[in-house]
Design a protein around this motif. Structure first.
Motif, PDB file in Angstrom:
ATOM      1  N   VAL A 142       0.866  -1.182   0.000  1.00 33.12           N
ATOM      2  CA  VAL A 142       0.000   0.000   0.000  1.00 33.12           C
ATOM      3  C   VAL A 142       0.896   1.223   0.000  1.00 33.12           C
ATOM      4  CG1 VAL A 142      -1.733   1.286   1.290  1.00 33.12           C
ATOM      5  CG2 VAL A 142      -1.870  -1.209   1.180  1.00 33.12           C
ATOM      6  N   ASP A 143       0.837   1.991  -1.079  1.00 36.47           N
ATOM      7  CA  ASP A 143       1.727   3.131  -1.248  1.00 36.47           C
ATOM      8  C   ASP A 143       1.023   4.119  -2.174  1.00 36.47           C
ATOM      9  OD1 ASP A 143       3.886   4.661  -2.822  1.00 36.47           O
ATOM     10  OD2 ASP A 143       5.081   3.747  -1.218  1.00 36.47           O
ATOM     11  N   GLU A 144       0.635   5.262  -1.644  1.00 37.64           N
ATOM     12  CA  GLU A 144      -0.161   6.211  -2.424  1.00 37.64           C
ATOM     13  C   GLU A 144       0.579   6.701  -3.660  1.00 37.64           C
ATOM     14  OE1 GLU A 144      -1.660   9.410  -0.070  1.00 37.64           O
ATOM     15  OE2 GLU A 144      -2.755   8.087   1.307  1.00 37.64           O
ATOM     16  N   ALA A 145       1.858   6.984  -3.533  1.00 37.17           N
ATOM     17  CA  ALA A 145       2.625   7.483  -4.678  1.00 37.17           C
ATOM     18  C   ALA A 145       2.725   6.425  -5.770  1.00 37.17           C
ATOM     19  CB  ALA A 145       4.012   7.924  -4.226  1.00 37.17           C
ATOM     20  N   ARG A 155       4.149  -9.321   1.556  1.00 36.91           N
ATOM     21  CA  ARG A 155       3.628  -7.975   1.820  1.00 36.91           C
ATOM     22  C   ARG A 155       4.180  -6.895   0.900  1.00 36.91           C
ATOM     23  NH1 ARG A 155       4.012  -8.335   8.399  1.00 36.91           N
ATOM     24  NH2 ARG A 155       2.325  -9.856   8.702  1.00 36.91           N
ATOM     25  N   ASP A 156       5.239  -7.211   0.186  1.00 37.42           N
ATOM     26  CA  ASP A 156       5.767  -6.230  -0.763  1.00 37.42           C
ATOM     27  C   ASP A 156       5.177  -6.410  -2.160  1.00 37.42           C
ATOM     28  OD1 ASP A 156       7.181  -8.686  -0.727  1.00 37.42           O
ATOM     29  OD2 ASP A 156       8.873  -7.811  -1.787  1.00 37.42           O
ATOM     30  N   HIS A 157       4.226  -7.334  -2.320  1.00 36.62           N
ATOM     31  CA  HIS A 157       3.663  -7.607  -3.642  1.00 36.62           C
ATOM     32  C   HIS A 157       2.157  -7.430  -3.744  1.00 36.62           C
ATOM     33  CE1 HIS A 157       7.172  -9.288  -5.861  1.00 36.62           C
ATOM     34  NE2 HIS A 157       7.634  -9.372  -4.618  1.00 36.62           N
ATOM     35  N   SER A 158       1.404  -7.866  -2.729  1.00 40.23           N
ATOM     36  CA  SER A 158      -0.055  -7.940  -2.919  1.00 40.23           C
ATOM     37  C   SER A 158      -0.921  -6.967  -2.122  1.00 40.23           C
ATOM     38  CB  SER A 158      -0.539  -9.375  -2.645  1.00 40.23           C
ATOM     39  OG  SER A 158      -0.195  -9.800  -1.338  1.00 40.23           O
ATOM     40  N   PRO A 159      -0.485  -6.333  -1.038  1.00 41.77           N
ATOM     41  CA  PRO A 159      -1.397  -5.429  -0.326  1.00 41.77           C
ATOM     42  C   PRO A 159      -1.899  -4.256  -1.172  1.00 41.77           C
ATOM     43  CG  PRO A 159       0.395  -6.051   1.130  1.00 41.77           C
ATOM     44  CD  PRO A 159       0.751  -6.546  -0.244  1.00 41.77           C
ATOM     45  N   GLY A 160      -1.126  -3.848  -2.171  1.00 42.34           N
ATOM     46  CA  GLY A 160      -1.553  -2.762  -3.048  1.00 42.34           C
ATOM     47  C   GLY A 160      -2.698  -3.123  -3.968  1.00 42.34           C
ATOM     48  N   VAL A 161      -3.111  -4.394  -3.966  1.00 38.79           N
ATOM     49  CA  VAL A 161      -4.252  -4.809  -4.790  1.00 38.79           C
ATOM     50  C   VAL A 161      -5.515  -4.064  -4.388  1.00 38.79           C
ATOM     51  CG1 VAL A 161      -5.819  -6.725  -5.287  1.00 38.79           C
ATOM     52  CG2 VAL A 161      -3.343  -7.092  -5.373  1.00 38.79           C
ATOM     53  N   ALA A 162      -5.804  -4.013  -3.089  1.00 37.66           N
ATOM     54  CA  ALA A 162      -7.081  -3.457  -2.627  1.00 37.66           C
ATOM     55  C   ALA A 162      -7.290  -2.011  -3.074  1.00 37.66           C
ATOM     56  CB  ALA A 162      -7.198  -3.593  -1.107  1.00 37.66           C
ATOM     57  N   PRO A 163      -6.335  -1.095  -2.857  1.00 34.67           N
ATOM     58  CA  PRO A 163      -6.570   0.274  -3.326  1.00 34.67           C
ATOM     59  C   PRO A 163      -6.626   0.384  -4.854  1.00 34.67           C
ATOM     60  CG  PRO A 163      -4.382   0.070  -2.337  1.00 34.67           C
ATOM     61  CD  PRO A 163      -5.122  -1.175  -2.021  1.00 34.67           C
ATOM     62  N   ILE A 217       0.934   4.183 -11.113  1.00 33.99           N
ATOM     63  CA  ILE A 217       0.277   3.156 -11.936  1.00 33.99           C
ATOM     64  C   ILE A 217      -0.889   3.774 -12.704  1.00 33.99           C
ATOM     65  CG2 ILE A 217      -1.096   1.033 -11.870  1.00 33.99           C
ATOM     66  CD1 ILE A 217       0.580   0.233  -9.374  1.00 33.99           C
ATOM     67  N   LEU A 218      -1.702   4.558 -12.016  1.00 27.79           N
ATOM     68  CA  LEU A 218      -2.871   5.167 -12.650  1.00 27.79           C
ATOM     69  C   LEU A 218      -2.445   6.201 -13.695  1.00 27.79           C
ATOM     70  CD1 LEU A 218      -5.183   5.557  -9.527  1.00 27.79           C
ATOM     71  CD2 LEU A 218      -5.288   3.790 -11.305  1.00 27.79           C
ATOM     72  N   ALA A 254     -10.072  -0.698  -5.783  1.00 24.37           N
ATOM     73  CA  ALA A 254     -11.015   0.355  -5.402  1.00 24.37           C
ATOM     74  C   ALA A 254     -11.033   1.481  -6.427  1.00 24.37           C
ATOM     75  CB  ALA A 254     -10.662   0.900  -4.020  1.00 24.37           C
ATOM     76  N   ALA A 255      -9.874   1.753  -7.035  1.00 18.42           N
ATOM     77  CA  ALA A 255      -9.770   2.839  -8.012  1.00 18.42           C
ATOM     78  C   ALA A 255     -10.222   2.432  -9.406  1.00 18.42           C
ATOM     79  CB  ALA A 255      -8.327   3.338  -8.075  1.00 18.42           C
TER      80      ALA A 255
END
Length: 292
Positions: free
Chosen positions: A57-60, A84-92, A65-66, A95-96
């Motif tokens: 999870v990393d906003e920047a 944890r360095d690969h998949s937690p960013g899936v959720a945000p 990506i977007l 969501a986007a």
């Protein structure tokens, strides 16, 4: 046999690189002793895009990506494995974008059984088995279940361009930590031999730059693991009995203090494999001894 590691990776965090035909790369700014400069996120295809490994999870990183896919639609979010360095960013990212998620399955080992390094929140919308196919508008991926570094690890072979997304099974900058119980050295070696038997033109790893000459790199990696195992057995014979942690010094020599514990975990994985092969046995508690 030396591994021809690649540690020159000048791509700035958040920038986009065309790393192979039909594949773009963005590097997350999460550097560490285990992630090199950060997690590689791959954008696959044009127009209707798949994202492989959104990272932590990393906003920047999410914004990068977007921004890289402006005017396109992210339809698929793929996960190579649930660290944890690969998949937690899936959720945000979901969501986007509303994209569907794909992976082998949830993290196998619960925290209380030693799976504390896993992302236990990830559950794919679509479970992708070994040899399963995921495809979009101008791309097609075939999954290879490659357990070893992580029990639910997948590599993805891209049709038409010789690319294998090797994630953390084969990284370009370092060897992978194999930490029991979710990591398994016997499985790792079998998975490595499976990749060695292929004819991929380029490997795109989870950390570090592309491996554009895979055969010698894979041969070096395999030889390194075999040499390491031989040193483990030799050190154990000399010690009589020892724990995995006690073998780190004799086997590895001087290490960055941050790497001592993971080195002990990898040595434990070697010991478990050697026990399965009848070479060593657990003497008492966490101590091991050679059988011959």
């Amino acid at each position: 046999m030396a591994i021809p590691f690649l540690r020159d990776d000048p791509l700035p965090h958040g920038a986009v690189e065309e790393t192979a035909p039909g594949v773009r790369r963005v590097v997350c700014n999460n550097p560490s002793a285990f992630t090199f400069r950060g997690t590689n996120t791959y954008l696959i295809g044009r127009g209707r895009v798949a994202v492989l490994d959104p990272g932590p999870v990393d906003e920047a990183h999410l914004a990068a990506i977007l921004a890289a896919t402006t005017g396109e639609t992210i339809t698929h979010v793929l996960v190579s494995h649930t660290h944890r360095d690969h998949s937690p960013g899936v959720a945000p990212l979901v969501a986007a974008t509303g994209a569907r998620t794909y992976g082998f399955g949830p993290h196998v080992t619960p925290p209380e059984a030693g799976g504390e390094g896993g992302d236990h929140a990830f559950r794919p919308d679509v479970a992708v088995p070994d040899e399963g196919v995921v495809e979009g508008g101008d791309w097609r991926l075939t999954a290879l279940h490659t357990p070893g570094h992580c029990a639910n690890h997948l590599c993805f072979a891209m049709a038409g361009n010789g690319v294998l997304f090797s994630a953390d099974h084969v990284m370009s900058w370092s060897t992978s930590v194999v930490s029991p119980p979710d990591g398994d050295m016997a499985n790792y070696m079998r998975s490595l031999e499976r990749v060695m038997a292929r004819e991929d033109a380029v490997l795109l790893p989870g950390h570090g730059p592309a491996i554009r000459d895979p055969k010698p790199f894979l041969a070096g990696l395999h030889a390194h693991r075999e040499e390491r195992e031989a040193r483990v057995l030799e050190a154990l014979r000399k010690a009589g009995t020892a724990t995995a942690d006690e073998l780190v010094g004799p086997v590895y020599g001087p290490l960055d203090p941050r790497l001592v514990k993971p080195a002990g975990r990898s040595l434990l994985s070697h010991l478990i494999k050697l026990a399965q092969e009848g070479e060593v046995a657990q003497a008492e508690g966490e101590r091991w001894s050679a059988l011959r």
